[in-house]
Enzyme design. Structure first.
Site, PDB file in Angstrom:
ATOM      1  N   GLU A 123       0.812  -1.229   0.000  1.00  0.00           N
ATOM      2  CA  GLU A 123       0.000   0.000   0.000  1.00  0.00           C
ATOM      3  C   GLU A 123       0.839   1.270   0.000  1.00  0.00           C
ATOM      4  OE1 GLU A 123      -2.761   0.389   3.287  1.00  0.00           O
ATOM      5  OE2 GLU A 123      -3.632   2.204   2.467  1.00  0.00           O
ATOM      6  N   LYS A 147      -2.294  -1.984  -3.352  1.00  0.00           N
ATOM      7  CA  LYS A 147      -3.363  -1.156  -2.766  1.00  0.00           C
ATOM      8  C   LYS A 147      -2.975   0.308  -2.905  1.00  0.00           C
ATOM      9  CE  LYS A 147      -5.858  -0.323   1.534  1.00  0.00           C
ATOM     10  NZ  LYS A 147      -6.530  -0.942   2.673  1.00  0.00           N
TER      11      LYS A 147
END
Ligand code: 13P
Length: 345
Positions: free
Chosen positions: A179, A221
């Site tokens: 992420e 992500k």
């Protein structure tokens, strides 16, 4: 391909199956407390446990959610009846995941920039979480857009740490959710967000390659490409969808099976509308699935209904399920404003 790699790929596929997505219910204790404080709720371990119990007990959640990301406090907690949250999730057909970063700290010599911590001892922690039943993990790095930001050193250091985390996850048999979040806060334009997001992603994938991470066994992500939250010119839903997909096509290798967006403070319906627009306009032409891994855009409306009151649990769960269902529809490009209203009624 060895059995270990095959198992990673099977987990990745299970996280992307049937247009389901991820529920990021892994707010750290301070972040969860901040959300509670804003609603005047007590900021105690019991209150956080009650809130998470409301979420994991939502009937039929597994129809729309393939994996739930927990924080260290939650993965050790149980329902009032004494079932571990991990087992409640598994019984609902939801894979348990664990946030393993230790949050961000100010980057020395780089005012306004942050570095994510948590690599020390990570190998051992991953083994323990795997033994507890976690099947995937999450690590978040953040990048602010501003005067001289993000700096090259902030991008490189955070990208290298993301890659070291991802390699350790795969060694432990856990799928890493990678992420890198370019934050929405600021006056920057859509074009600036796109340029920074592309630069960050290039560096992340360069480091993933250098650290020998198997791209088929990760989930990316990222943020959506959006106008800064205080930019006077806000992009339309379709403009944001086009900018996001155009940017990702430049930077994300086709070997990556899935991209699951964070919501980053977008209003819940708008995050759904943007994901839907991406799938309507591009899905048949993309090498990866476009999915969701939302925290606020799934939970916030339910939290505002729940407010710590047992009497509100059912209504809050219905709202949570509705958001999960809408986001699954957005993965198919089937979401409409009518479906949004009908389900919410
Ligand atoms: P938001 O969807 O609220 O941005 O949270 C996603 C997340 O997991 C942040 O690390």
């Amino acid at each position: 391909m060895g059995p270990k790699q095959q198992a990673l790929l099977a987990t990745t596929q299970a996280l992307l199956v049937d247009d389901k997505g991820l529920l990021a219910m892994d707010e750290s204790i301070p972040t969860c407390n901040r959300r509670f404080e804003a609603l005047g709720l007590p900021q105690t371990e019991d209150a956080r446990r009650d809130y998470r119990e409301m979420i994991v007990n939502t009937p039929k959640l597994g129809a729309f959610i393939s994996g739930a990301i927990l924080c260290d406090e939650t993965i050790r907690q149980k329902t009032l009846e004494g079932t571990s949250f991990i087992n409640v999730l598994i019984d609902s057909g939801i894979l348990p995941g664990i946030k393993v970063d230790m949050g961000t700290q100010e980057m020395a010599g780089h005012a306004g920039e942050r570095i994510t911590e948590g690599l020390d001892g990570l190998r051992e922690r991953l083994t323990q979480y795997g033994e507890m039943g976690a099947r995937f993990a999450k690590w978040r790095a953040v990048f602010s857009i501003g005067e001289g930001m993000p700096s090259q050193s902030c991008i490189e250091t955070n990208a290298q740490d993301l890659a070291r985390y991802a390699a350790l996850c795969q060694e432990a048999g856990l799928v890493p959710v990678v992420e890198p979040e370019v934050l929405m806060e600021g006056e920057h334009t859509l074009e600036q967000c796109s340029a920074v997001t592309e630069e960050v992603l290039h560096e992340v994938f360069s480091q993933l390659y250098a650290q020998r991470v198997i791209l088929e066994g990760i989930i990316l992500k990222p943020n959506m490409v959006l106008s800064g939250s205080t930019c006077p010119k806000q992009a339309t839903v379709n403009e944001a969808a086009d900018a996001t997909v155009t940017c990702l096509l430049q930077a994300v290798p086709a070997a990556v099976p899935g991209i699951a967006f964070l919501s980053g403070g977008q209003p819940a319906e708008l995050a759904t509308a943007r994901l839907n627009a991406m799938n309507v306009r591009f899905k048949s032409r993309l090498p990866w699935a476009l999915s969701f891994s939302f925290a606020r855009a799934i939970q916030q409306p339910a939290l505002e209904i729940w407010r710590g009151d047992k009497m509100n649990v059912k209504a809050a769960q219905q709202t949570l399920l509705h958001r999960a269902r809408c986001n699954t529809a957005a993965r198919r490009g089937d979401w409409t404003e009518d479906a949004e209203r009908i389900g919410a009624a």
